[in-house]
Write an enzyme that holds these catalytic residues in place. Structure first.
Site, PDB file in Angstrom:
ATOM      1  N   GLU A 181       0.829  -1.212   0.000  1.00 39.07           N
ATOM      2  CA  GLU A 181       0.000   0.000   0.000  1.00 39.07           C
ATOM      3  C   GLU A 181       0.861   1.259   0.000  1.00 39.07           C
ATOM      4  OE1 GLU A 181       0.814  -1.895   2.407  1.00 39.07           O
ATOM      5  OE2 GLU A 181       0.385  -1.120   4.412  1.00 39.07           O
ATOM      6  N   CYS A 286      16.256  -6.345   0.852  1.00 40.56           N
ATOM      7  CA  CYS A 286      16.299  -7.485   1.772  1.00 40.56           C
ATOM      8  C   CYS A 286      17.650  -8.173   1.685  1.00 40.56           C
ATOM      9  CB  CYS A 286      15.193  -8.476   1.468  1.00 40.56           C
ATOM     10  SG  CYS A 286      15.435  -9.313  -0.081  1.00 40.56           S
TER      11      CYS A 286
END
Ligand code: NAD
Length: 500
Positions: A181, A286
Protein backbone atom coordinates in the site's frame (compact mmCIF):
# COMPACT_ATOMS: atom_id res chain seq x y z
CA UNK A 1 -6.75 12.58 6.43
CA UNK A 2 -6.50 11.65 2.79
CA UNK A 3 -7.02 14.10 -0.04
CA UNK A 4 -10.08 13.02 -2.06
CA UNK A 5 -9.08 15.23 -5.00
CA UNK A 6 -6.12 12.93 -5.66
CA UNK A 7 -6.48 10.24 -8.34
CA UNK A 8 -7.42 6.89 -6.81
CA UNK A 9 -5.33 3.83 -7.67
CA UNK A 10 -7.82 1.38 -9.20
CA UNK A 11 -8.42 -2.24 -8.29
CA UNK A 12 -8.61 -4.86 -11.07
CA UNK A 13 -11.50 -7.29 -10.72
CA UNK A 14 -12.71 -9.57 -13.50
CA UNK A 15 -10.82 -7.66 -16.19
CA UNK A 16 -12.14 -4.25 -15.16
CA UNK A 17 -10.00 -1.49 -13.65
CA UNK A 18 -12.35 0.32 -11.28
CA UNK A 19 -12.40 2.47 -8.17
CA UNK A 20 -12.76 0.76 -4.81
CA UNK A 21 -15.90 1.38 -2.76
CA UNK A 22 -14.00 1.50 0.52
CA UNK A 23 -14.17 4.43 2.91
CA UNK A 24 -10.52 3.98 3.98
CA UNK A 25 -7.77 5.47 1.79
CA UNK A 26 -4.09 6.30 2.17
CA UNK A 27 -2.19 9.04 0.32
CA UNK A 28 0.86 8.11 -1.76
CA UNK A 29 3.67 10.57 -1.15
CA UNK A 30 6.86 11.22 -3.12
CA UNK A 31 9.55 10.44 -0.48
CA UNK A 32 11.97 13.04 -1.88
CA UNK A 33 9.52 15.98 -2.00
CA UNK A 34 6.46 15.04 0.11
CA UNK A 35 4.29 15.82 -2.95
CA UNK A 36 1.01 13.87 -2.71
CA UNK A 37 0.66 11.97 -5.96
CA UNK A 38 -2.35 9.66 -5.62
CA UNK A 39 -4.35 7.75 -3.03
CA UNK A 40 -4.71 4.05 -2.55
CA UNK A 41 -7.80 2.25 -1.24
CA UNK A 42 -7.77 -0.04 1.78
CA UNK A 43 -10.01 -2.69 0.24
CA UNK A 44 -12.71 -4.40 2.25
CA UNK A 45 -13.22 -8.10 2.85
CA UNK A 46 -16.09 -7.98 0.31
CA UNK A 47 -13.81 -6.56 -2.38
CA UNK A 48 -11.27 -9.31 -1.72
CA UNK A 49 -14.12 -11.84 -2.01
CA UNK A 50 -15.14 -10.30 -5.38
CA UNK A 51 -11.57 -10.62 -6.68
CA UNK A 52 -11.33 -14.23 -5.50
CA UNK A 53 -14.72 -15.02 -7.08
CA UNK A 54 -13.54 -13.59 -10.42
CA UNK A 55 -10.34 -15.64 -10.22
CA UNK A 56 -12.29 -18.77 -9.33
CA UNK A 57 -14.68 -18.28 -12.26
CA UNK A 58 -11.79 -17.79 -14.69
CA UNK A 59 -9.90 -20.90 -13.54
CA UNK A 60 -11.72 -23.72 -15.41
CA UNK A 61 -11.08 -22.17 -18.84
CA UNK A 62 -7.55 -20.99 -18.01
CA UNK A 63 -6.38 -24.36 -16.69
CA UNK A 64 -7.48 -25.93 -20.00
CA UNK A 65 -5.68 -23.30 -22.09
CA UNK A 66 -2.78 -25.02 -23.88
CA UNK A 67 0.61 -24.47 -22.34
CA UNK A 68 1.99 -22.90 -25.55
CA UNK A 69 -0.84 -20.33 -25.57
CA UNK A 70 -0.07 -19.45 -21.95
CA UNK A 71 3.63 -19.18 -22.74
CA UNK A 72 3.07 -16.84 -25.72
CA UNK A 73 1.30 -14.30 -23.47
CA UNK A 74 4.49 -14.03 -21.41
CA UNK A 75 6.58 -13.67 -24.56
CA UNK A 76 4.42 -10.67 -25.48
CA UNK A 77 4.52 -9.41 -21.88
CA UNK A 78 8.32 -9.42 -21.59
CA UNK A 79 8.50 -7.40 -24.81
CA UNK A 80 6.03 -4.81 -23.46
CA UNK A 81 7.99 -4.45 -20.20
CA UNK A 82 11.21 -4.02 -22.18
CA UNK A 83 9.64 -1.29 -24.35
CA UNK A 84 8.27 0.57 -21.31
CA UNK A 85 11.15 0.11 -18.86
CA UNK A 86 12.05 3.82 -18.64
CA UNK A 87 8.46 4.84 -17.92
CA UNK A 88 8.13 2.06 -15.32
CA UNK A 89 11.36 3.16 -13.61
CA UNK A 90 10.18 6.79 -13.50
CA UNK A 91 6.87 5.82 -11.85
CA UNK A 92 8.75 3.66 -9.35
CA UNK A 93 11.25 6.37 -8.44
CA UNK A 94 8.53 8.96 -7.93
CA UNK A 95 6.54 6.87 -5.45
CA UNK A 96 9.33 4.80 -3.84
CA UNK A 97 12.37 7.08 -3.88
CA UNK A 98 15.14 4.81 -5.20
CA UNK A 99 17.42 6.14 -7.92
CA UNK A 100 16.34 5.75 -11.55
CA UNK A 101 19.20 3.28 -12.12
CA UNK A 102 18.06 1.16 -9.16
CA UNK A 103 14.45 1.43 -10.31
CA UNK A 104 15.40 0.14 -13.75
CA UNK A 105 17.25 -2.73 -12.04
CA UNK A 106 14.12 -3.48 -9.99
CA UNK A 107 12.04 -3.77 -13.19
CA UNK A 108 14.76 -5.71 -15.00
CA UNK A 109 15.11 -8.39 -12.30
CA UNK A 110 11.33 -8.91 -12.54
CA UNK A 111 11.49 -8.98 -16.34
CA UNK A 112 13.91 -11.92 -16.11
CA UNK A 113 11.24 -13.91 -14.27
CA UNK A 114 8.69 -13.05 -16.97
CA UNK A 115 11.15 -14.34 -19.60
CA UNK A 116 11.43 -17.52 -17.55
CA UNK A 117 7.63 -17.84 -17.36
CA UNK A 118 7.56 -17.70 -21.17
CA UNK A 119 9.50 -20.99 -21.08
CA UNK A 120 6.81 -22.72 -19.01
CA UNK A 121 6.48 -25.41 -21.69
CA UNK A 122 9.90 -26.68 -20.63
CA UNK A 123 9.32 -26.24 -16.90
CA UNK A 124 5.94 -27.74 -16.05
CA UNK A 125 7.00 -31.27 -16.88
CA UNK A 126 6.07 -34.47 -15.08
CA UNK A 127 8.12 -37.66 -14.92
CA UNK A 128 7.48 -41.07 -16.40
CA UNK A 129 8.66 -44.55 -15.48
CA UNK A 130 7.94 -47.12 -18.12
CA UNK A 131 6.87 -50.70 -17.30
CA UNK A 132 7.01 -50.48 -13.47
CA UNK A 133 5.15 -53.80 -13.49
CA UNK A 134 4.09 -55.95 -16.39
CA UNK A 135 2.21 -53.63 -18.75
CA UNK A 136 2.09 -50.84 -16.18
CA UNK A 137 3.51 -47.32 -16.55
CA UNK A 138 3.68 -44.55 -13.92
CA UNK A 139 3.75 -40.86 -14.67
CA UNK A 140 3.14 -37.55 -12.94
CA UNK A 141 1.09 -34.54 -14.00
CA UNK A 142 1.85 -31.10 -12.53
CA UNK A 143 -1.61 -29.54 -12.43
CA UNK A 144 -2.52 -25.97 -11.41
CA UNK A 145 -4.05 -25.46 -7.97
CA UNK A 146 -6.76 -22.85 -8.65
CA UNK A 147 -6.77 -19.35 -7.15
CA UNK A 148 -3.35 -18.28 -5.84
CA UNK A 149 -2.57 -14.97 -4.10
CA UNK A 150 0.47 -12.74 -3.63
CA UNK A 151 1.21 -10.18 -0.92
CA UNK A 152 4.22 -7.96 -1.60
CA UNK A 153 6.47 -5.44 0.22
CA UNK A 154 7.33 -1.83 -0.63
CA UNK A 155 11.02 -2.20 -1.37
CA UNK A 156 10.84 -3.95 -4.78
CA UNK A 157 7.39 -2.96 -6.09
CA UNK A 158 8.23 -4.17 -9.63
CA UNK A 159 10.43 -7.23 -9.10
CA UNK A 160 8.54 -8.96 -6.31
CA UNK A 161 5.03 -8.92 -7.86
CA UNK A 162 6.79 -10.26 -10.99
CA UNK A 163 8.34 -13.07 -8.90
CA UNK A 164 4.79 -14.22 -8.28
CA UNK A 165 1.93 -13.77 -10.75
CA UNK A 166 3.75 -14.61 -14.03
CA UNK A 167 4.88 -18.05 -12.80
CA UNK A 168 1.57 -18.81 -11.06
CA UNK A 169 -0.48 -17.87 -14.13
CA UNK A 170 1.90 -19.56 -16.58
CA UNK A 171 1.36 -22.78 -14.57
CA UNK A 172 -2.41 -22.45 -15.25
CA UNK A 173 -3.55 -20.82 -12.00
CA UNK A 174 -5.53 -17.62 -11.59
CA UNK A 175 -4.28 -14.91 -9.27
CA UNK A 176 -5.18 -12.19 -6.76
CA UNK A 177 -2.35 -9.73 -6.07
CA UNK A 178 -2.19 -7.41 -3.04
CA UNK A 179 0.71 -5.01 -3.67
CA UNK A 180 2.31 -2.85 -0.97
CA UNK A 181 0.00 0.00 0.00
CA UNK A 182 3.07 2.27 0.12
CA UNK A 183 3.94 2.19 -3.61
CA UNK A 184 1.38 0.33 -5.75
CA UNK A 185 1.54 2.56 -8.87
CA UNK A 186 4.39 0.86 -10.72
CA UNK A 187 2.82 -2.49 -9.88
CA UNK A 188 -0.45 -1.30 -11.45
CA UNK A 189 1.34 -0.15 -14.61
CA UNK A 190 2.93 -3.62 -14.85
CA UNK A 191 -0.52 -5.17 -14.38
CA UNK A 192 -1.92 -2.98 -17.20
CA UNK A 193 0.85 -4.24 -19.48
CA UNK A 194 0.08 -7.84 -18.48
CA UNK A 195 -3.56 -7.34 -19.50
CA UNK A 196 -2.38 -5.71 -22.76
CA UNK A 197 -0.20 -8.78 -23.38
CA UNK A 198 -3.35 -10.93 -23.39
CA UNK A 199 -3.99 -12.25 -19.86
CA UNK A 200 -7.73 -13.03 -20.02
CA UNK A 201 -10.45 -11.49 -17.86
CA UNK A 202 -10.41 -12.72 -14.25
CA UNK A 203 -7.09 -14.56 -14.55
CA UNK A 204 -5.21 -11.69 -12.85
CA UNK A 205 -6.96 -9.53 -10.23
CA UNK A 206 -5.60 -6.83 -7.92
CA UNK A 207 -6.83 -5.50 -4.58
CA UNK A 208 -5.06 -3.00 -2.35
CA UNK A 209 -4.91 -2.48 1.36
CA UNK A 210 -3.54 -3.41 4.73
CA UNK A 211 -4.23 -6.01 7.42
CA UNK A 212 -7.96 -6.26 6.56
CA UNK A 213 -7.32 -7.24 2.92
CA UNK A 214 -4.42 -9.54 3.86
CA UNK A 215 -6.44 -11.35 6.52
CA UNK A 216 -9.34 -11.72 4.08
CA UNK A 217 -6.96 -13.42 1.62
CA UNK A 218 -5.59 -15.71 4.37
CA UNK A 219 -9.11 -16.72 5.43
CA UNK A 220 -10.82 -17.14 2.04
CA UNK A 221 -11.64 -20.82 1.44
CA UNK A 222 -11.20 -20.52 -2.35
CA UNK A 223 -7.59 -19.28 -2.14
CA UNK A 224 -5.38 -22.36 -2.47
CA UNK A 225 -1.89 -20.90 -2.12
CA UNK A 226 -0.28 -17.68 -0.87
CA UNK A 227 3.12 -16.22 -1.68
CA UNK A 228 4.22 -13.54 0.79
CA UNK A 229 7.31 -11.32 0.83
CA UNK A 230 7.82 -8.81 3.65
CA UNK A 231 8.80 -8.55 7.30
CA UNK A 232 9.22 -11.52 9.63
CA UNK A 233 6.47 -10.19 11.92
CA UNK A 234 3.80 -10.01 9.20
CA UNK A 235 5.06 -13.09 7.33
CA UNK A 236 4.79 -15.23 10.46
CA UNK A 237 1.23 -14.01 10.96
CA UNK A 238 0.33 -14.77 7.32
CA UNK A 239 1.97 -18.20 7.50
CA UNK A 240 0.17 -19.20 10.68
CA UNK A 241 -3.23 -17.85 9.68
CA UNK A 242 -3.24 -19.15 6.11
CA UNK A 243 -1.72 -22.56 6.79
CA UNK A 244 -4.23 -23.14 9.58
CA UNK A 245 -6.87 -22.43 6.92
CA UNK A 246 -5.36 -25.28 4.88
CA UNK A 247 -3.46 -23.29 2.24
CA UNK A 248 0.00 -23.73 0.84
CA UNK A 249 2.06 -20.77 2.04
CA UNK A 250 5.56 -19.54 1.23
CA UNK A 251 6.85 -16.54 3.19
CA UNK A 252 10.11 -14.79 2.39
CA UNK A 253 10.83 -12.50 5.31
CA UNK A 254 13.21 -10.20 7.15
CA UNK A 255 16.97 -10.09 7.03
CA UNK A 256 20.16 -9.01 8.76
CA UNK A 257 22.73 -9.93 6.15
CA UNK A 258 26.35 -10.32 7.23
CA UNK A 259 29.46 -10.22 5.05
CA UNK A 260 32.75 -11.67 6.27
CA UNK A 261 35.92 -9.90 5.19
CA UNK A 262 39.04 -12.05 5.50
CA UNK A 263 42.44 -10.30 5.70
CA UNK A 264 43.47 -11.86 2.37
CA UNK A 265 40.49 -10.35 0.49
CA UNK A 266 41.14 -8.20 -2.57
CA UNK A 267 40.94 -4.85 -0.76
CA UNK A 268 39.71 -2.39 -3.41
CA UNK A 269 37.07 -4.70 -4.90
CA UNK A 270 35.84 -5.68 -1.44
CA UNK A 271 35.48 -2.09 -0.25
CA UNK A 272 33.60 -1.08 -3.42
CA UNK A 273 31.31 -4.10 -3.12
CA UNK A 274 30.55 -3.38 0.54
CA UNK A 275 29.69 0.27 -0.10
CA UNK A 276 27.22 -0.63 -2.84
CA UNK A 277 25.66 -3.47 -0.86
CA UNK A 278 25.32 -1.59 2.44
CA UNK A 279 24.09 1.77 1.20
CA UNK A 280 22.57 1.21 -2.27
CA UNK A 281 18.78 1.73 -2.39
CA UNK A 282 19.28 3.47 1.00
CA UNK A 283 19.76 0.04 2.60
CA UNK A 284 16.14 -0.89 1.83
CA UNK A 285 17.03 -4.17 0.14
CA UNK A 286 16.30 -7.48 1.77
CA UNK A 287 19.76 -8.50 0.50
CA UNK A 288 21.55 -5.35 1.73
CA UNK A 289 24.70 -6.04 3.73
CA UNK A 290 23.94 -4.55 7.14
CA UNK A 291 26.70 -6.20 9.18
CA UNK A 292 30.32 -6.73 8.15
CA UNK A 293 32.42 -9.10 10.22
CA UNK A 294 36.07 -8.07 9.95
CA UNK A 295 38.42 -10.95 10.62
CA UNK A 296 41.88 -10.23 12.11
CA UNK A 297 43.90 -7.70 10.10
CA UNK A 298 40.84 -6.73 8.02
CA UNK A 299 39.92 -4.61 11.08
CA UNK A 300 42.58 -2.14 9.87
CA UNK A 301 40.29 -1.30 6.93
CA UNK A 302 37.70 0.54 9.04
CA UNK A 303 38.94 4.02 7.96
CA UNK A 304 38.75 2.91 4.29
CA UNK A 305 35.19 1.65 4.73
CA UNK A 306 34.22 4.97 6.33
CA UNK A 307 35.93 6.89 3.53
CA UNK A 308 33.96 4.96 0.88
CA UNK A 309 30.71 5.67 2.74
CA UNK A 310 31.55 9.38 3.00
CA UNK A 311 32.04 9.66 -0.78
CA UNK A 312 28.54 8.40 -1.67
CA UNK A 313 26.17 11.05 -2.96
CA UNK A 314 22.66 11.28 -1.52
CA UNK A 315 19.85 12.85 -3.54
CA UNK A 316 16.38 12.54 -5.02
CA UNK A 317 15.99 9.33 -7.02
CA UNK A 318 15.30 11.36 -10.14
CA UNK A 319 18.78 12.91 -9.92
CA UNK A 320 20.23 9.39 -10.06
CA UNK A 321 23.08 9.79 -7.57
CA UNK A 322 24.12 6.91 -5.26
CA UNK A 323 21.22 6.66 -2.83
CA UNK A 324 17.79 8.19 -2.47
CA UNK A 325 15.42 8.80 0.46
CA UNK A 326 13.71 6.29 2.74
CA UNK A 327 10.18 5.29 1.80
CA UNK A 328 8.30 7.30 4.45
CA UNK A 329 8.51 9.74 7.33
CA UNK A 330 7.86 6.83 9.70
CA UNK A 331 10.78 4.86 8.24
CA UNK A 332 13.00 7.95 8.58
CA UNK A 333 12.00 8.38 12.22
CA UNK A 334 12.65 4.71 12.97
CA UNK A 335 16.14 4.70 11.39
CA UNK A 336 17.16 7.98 13.05
CA UNK A 337 16.09 6.72 16.46
CA UNK A 338 17.93 3.39 15.99
CA UNK A 339 21.12 5.33 15.16
CA UNK A 340 20.70 7.32 18.39
CA UNK A 341 20.20 4.09 20.30
CA UNK A 342 23.32 2.52 18.77
CA UNK A 343 25.44 5.47 19.96
CA UNK A 344 23.87 5.31 23.44
CA UNK A 345 24.53 1.57 23.73
CA UNK A 346 28.24 2.05 23.12
CA UNK A 347 28.80 1.36 19.41
CA UNK A 348 31.25 3.86 17.85
CA UNK A 349 29.50 6.13 15.36
CA UNK A 350 32.18 6.48 12.66
CA UNK A 351 29.96 8.43 10.28
CA UNK A 352 26.49 9.76 11.10
CA UNK A 353 23.96 10.15 8.28
CA UNK A 354 21.27 11.79 10.40
CA UNK A 355 22.08 15.40 9.63
CA UNK A 356 22.30 15.06 5.85
CA UNK A 357 20.84 17.96 3.86
CA UNK A 358 19.89 17.61 0.21
CA UNK A 359 19.67 20.98 -1.53
CA UNK A 360 16.28 21.51 -3.15
CA UNK A 361 14.75 18.55 -1.25
CA UNK A 362 14.75 19.83 2.33
CA UNK A 363 11.57 17.88 3.18
CA UNK A 364 12.80 14.52 1.85
CA UNK A 365 13.16 11.42 4.05
CA UNK A 366 16.94 11.33 3.66
CA UNK A 367 19.44 9.53 5.87
CA UNK A 368 23.04 9.47 4.71
CA UNK A 369 25.42 6.50 4.91
CA UNK A 370 26.05 5.64 8.57
CA UNK A 371 28.77 3.34 9.93
CA UNK A 372 29.09 1.93 13.45
CA UNK A 373 32.22 0.07 14.56
CA UNK A 374 32.66 -2.05 17.69
CA UNK A 375 29.14 -3.46 17.34
CA UNK A 376 28.26 -6.56 19.36
CA UNK A 377 25.29 -8.93 19.44
CA UNK A 378 22.87 -7.66 22.08
CA UNK A 379 23.04 -4.04 20.89
CA UNK A 380 19.77 -2.88 19.32
CA UNK A 381 21.48 -1.85 16.07
CA UNK A 382 22.74 -5.42 15.76
CA UNK A 383 19.63 -7.26 16.89
CA UNK A 384 17.05 -5.35 14.83
CA UNK A 385 16.61 -5.13 11.08
CA UNK A 386 17.22 -1.40 10.50
CA UNK A 387 16.29 -1.32 6.79
CA UNK A 388 18.20 1.91 6.22
CA UNK A 389 21.72 2.95 5.09
CA UNK A 390 23.42 1.81 8.31
CA UNK A 391 26.40 -0.56 8.34
CA UNK A 392 27.47 -2.28 11.57
CA UNK A 393 31.09 -3.45 11.84
CA UNK A 394 31.76 -6.44 14.09
CA UNK A 395 35.22 -7.86 14.89
CA UNK A 396 36.15 -11.56 14.88
CA UNK A 397 39.45 -13.37 15.43
CA UNK A 398 38.90 -16.19 12.96
CA UNK A 399 36.70 -17.49 10.17
CA UNK A 400 35.23 -20.03 12.60
CA UNK A 401 34.20 -17.29 15.02
CA UNK A 402 32.72 -15.21 12.17
CA UNK A 403 30.65 -18.19 10.99
CA UNK A 404 29.44 -18.77 14.57
CA UNK A 405 28.31 -15.15 14.85
CA UNK A 406 26.32 -15.37 11.62
CA UNK A 407 24.73 -18.71 12.46
CA UNK A 408 23.70 -17.39 15.89
CA UNK A 409 21.76 -14.49 14.33
CA UNK A 410 18.05 -15.31 13.97
CA UNK A 411 17.98 -14.27 10.29
CA UNK A 412 19.33 -16.33 7.41
CA UNK A 413 18.51 -14.49 4.21
CA UNK A 414 21.79 -13.56 2.45
CA UNK A 415 25.49 -13.53 3.28
CA UNK A 416 28.86 -13.16 1.60
CA UNK A 417 32.54 -13.83 2.14
CA UNK A 418 35.41 -11.86 0.68
CA UNK A 419 38.62 -13.86 0.46
CA UNK A 420 41.19 -15.11 -2.01
CA UNK A 421 41.32 -18.50 -0.31
CA UNK A 422 39.35 -21.30 -1.94
CA UNK A 423 39.59 -23.30 1.28
CA UNK A 424 38.03 -20.48 3.34
CA UNK A 425 35.29 -19.95 0.75
CA UNK A 426 34.48 -23.65 0.67
CA UNK A 427 34.44 -23.91 4.45
CA UNK A 428 32.05 -20.93 4.50
CA UNK A 429 29.65 -22.33 1.91
CA UNK A 430 29.56 -25.65 3.79
CA UNK A 431 29.06 -24.37 7.33
CA UNK A 432 26.95 -21.25 6.96
CA UNK A 433 23.18 -21.56 7.60
CA UNK A 434 21.90 -18.88 5.22
CA UNK A 435 19.83 -19.13 2.02
CA UNK A 436 21.79 -17.00 -0.46
CA UNK A 437 25.59 -17.27 -0.22
CA UNK A 438 27.95 -14.95 -2.10
CA UNK A 439 31.64 -15.63 -2.66
CA UNK A 440 33.32 -12.32 -3.47
CA UNK A 441 29.81 -11.17 -4.43
CA UNK A 442 27.91 -8.97 -1.98
CA UNK A 443 24.30 -9.45 -3.14
CA UNK A 444 23.90 -13.03 -4.37
CA UNK A 445 20.31 -12.90 -5.69
CA UNK A 446 19.65 -16.07 -7.72
CA UNK A 447 18.75 -15.72 -11.40
CA UNK A 448 15.32 -17.17 -12.32
CA UNK A 449 16.44 -20.68 -13.31
CA UNK A 450 17.23 -21.09 -9.60
CA UNK A 451 14.92 -20.07 -6.76
CA UNK A 452 15.18 -17.51 -3.97
CA UNK A 453 15.48 -19.18 -0.58
CA UNK A 454 16.29 -18.47 3.06
CA UNK A 455 16.94 -20.03 6.46
CA UNK A 456 15.52 -19.68 9.97
CA UNK A 457 13.54 -16.44 10.62
CA UNK A 458 13.96 -15.32 6.98
CA UNK A 459 11.69 -17.99 5.51
CA UNK A 460 8.65 -20.09 6.26
CA UNK A 461 7.47 -22.79 3.88
CA UNK A 462 9.66 -25.25 2.07
CA UNK A 463 9.60 -24.02 -1.54
CA UNK A 464 10.97 -20.67 -2.69
CA UNK A 465 9.60 -18.09 -5.12
CA UNK A 466 10.33 -18.29 -8.89
CA UNK A 467 12.52 -20.85 -10.61
CA UNK A 468 12.12 -24.61 -10.41
CA UNK A 469 10.80 -24.62 -6.85
CA UNK A 470 7.87 -22.36 -7.61
CA UNK A 471 6.58 -24.67 -10.36
CA UNK A 472 6.17 -27.29 -7.62
CA UNK A 473 4.65 -24.70 -5.27
CA UNK A 474 2.04 -23.58 -7.82
CA UNK A 475 1.09 -27.11 -8.95
CA UNK A 476 -0.36 -30.28 -7.49
CA UNK A 477 1.59 -33.38 -8.43
CA UNK A 478 -0.78 -36.11 -9.53
CA UNK A 479 0.70 -39.60 -9.93
CA UNK A 480 -0.96 -41.79 -12.54
CA UNK A 481 -0.37 -45.54 -12.57
CA UNK A 482 -1.80 -46.94 -15.79
CA UNK A 483 -2.32 -50.36 -17.23
CA UNK A 484 -3.71 -50.80 -20.71
CA UNK A 485 -5.01 -54.22 -21.70
CA UNK A 486 -3.92 -55.36 -25.10
CA UNK A 487 -6.88 -57.24 -26.57
CA UNK A 488 -5.24 -57.79 -29.92
CA UNK A 489 -6.27 -61.43 -30.25
CA UNK A 490 -4.99 -61.59 -33.83
CA UNK A 491 -1.43 -61.49 -32.45
CA UNK A 492 -2.32 -64.46 -30.32
CA UNK A 493 -0.67 -62.84 -27.30
CA UNK A 494 -2.71 -62.06 -24.22
CA UNK A 495 -0.90 -59.24 -22.40
CA UNK A 496 -3.41 -58.82 -19.56
CA UNK A 497 -0.87 -59.62 -16.92
CA UNK A 498 -1.28 -59.06 -13.21
CA UNK A 499 0.78 -56.64 -11.19
CA UNK A 500 3.61 -58.61 -9.56
P1 NAD B 1 5.66 -5.51 5.67
O1 NAD B 1 5.74 -6.83 6.30
O2 NAD B 1 5.35 -4.32 6.51
O3 NAD B 1 4.55 -5.52 4.50
C1 NAD B 1 4.47 -6.59 3.59
C2 NAD B 1 3.02 -6.78 3.18
O4 NAD B 1 2.25 -7.13 4.34
C3 NAD B 1 2.39 -5.52 2.59
O5 NAD B 1 1.63 -5.88 1.46
C4 NAD B 1 1.52 -5.00 3.72
O6 NAD B 1 0.36 -4.37 3.27
C5 NAD B 1 1.15 -6.25 4.49
N1 NAD B 1 0.95 -5.96 5.94
C6 NAD B 1 1.57 -5.00 6.68
N2 NAD B 1 1.15 -5.06 7.96
C7 NAD B 1 0.26 -6.08 8.04
C8 NAD B 1 -0.49 -6.65 9.10
N3 NAD B 1 -0.43 -6.17 10.34
N4 NAD B 1 -1.29 -7.70 8.83
C9 NAD B 1 -1.37 -8.22 7.57
N5 NAD B 1 -0.67 -7.70 6.53
C10 NAD B 1 0.13 -6.66 6.75
O7 NAD B 1 7.05 -5.30 4.89
P2 NAD B 1 7.58 -4.01 4.14
O8 NAD B 1 7.96 -2.99 5.16
O9 NAD B 1 6.67 -3.61 3.04
O10 NAD B 1 8.92 -4.59 3.46
C11 NAD B 1 10.15 -4.64 4.12
C12 NAD B 1 10.40 -6.02 4.74
O11 NAD B 1 10.33 -7.01 3.72
C13 NAD B 1 11.78 -6.15 5.33
O12 NAD B 1 11.68 -6.89 6.53
C14 NAD B 1 12.56 -6.94 4.29
O13 NAD B 1 13.66 -7.67 4.79
C15 NAD B 1 11.49 -7.85 3.78
N6 NAD B 1 11.79 -8.35 2.45
C16 NAD B 1 12.17 -9.67 2.34
C17 NAD B 1 12.49 -10.20 1.10
C18 NAD B 1 12.91 -11.63 0.97
O14 NAD B 1 12.92 -12.13 -0.14
N7 NAD B 1 13.25 -12.32 2.05
C19 NAD B 1 12.42 -9.38 -0.04
C20 NAD B 1 12.02 -8.05 0.11
C21 NAD B 1 11.71 -7.55 1.36
Amino acid sequence: MTDSSLPGVPVLINGEFRQSQTTRWRDLVNPATQERIARVPMCTTDEVAAAVAAAKAAFPAWRKTPIGTRARIFLAYQQLIRENIKELAAILTREQGKTLADAEGDVFRGLEVVEHAAGIGNLQLGEVANNVANGVDTYTLLQPLGVCAGITPFNFPAMIPLWMFPMAIACGNTFVLKPSEQDPMVTMRLVELAIQAGIPKGVLNVVHGDAEAVDAICDHPDVKAISFVGSTRVGTHVYERASLAGKRVQCMMGAKNHAIVMPDAHKEQTLDALAGAAFGAAGQRCMAISVTVLVGDAQKWIPDIVERARKLRVGAGIDNLDLGPLISGAAHERVVSLIAQGAQEGAKLEIDGRDIKVAGYEKGNFVGPTVFSGVKPGMTVYDQEIFGPVLCLVNADSLEQAIEIINANPNGNGTAIFTQSGAAARRFQEDIDVGQVGINLPIPVPVPMFSFTGSRASKLGDLGPYGKQVVLFYTQTKTVIARWFDDDVSSGVNTTIRLQ
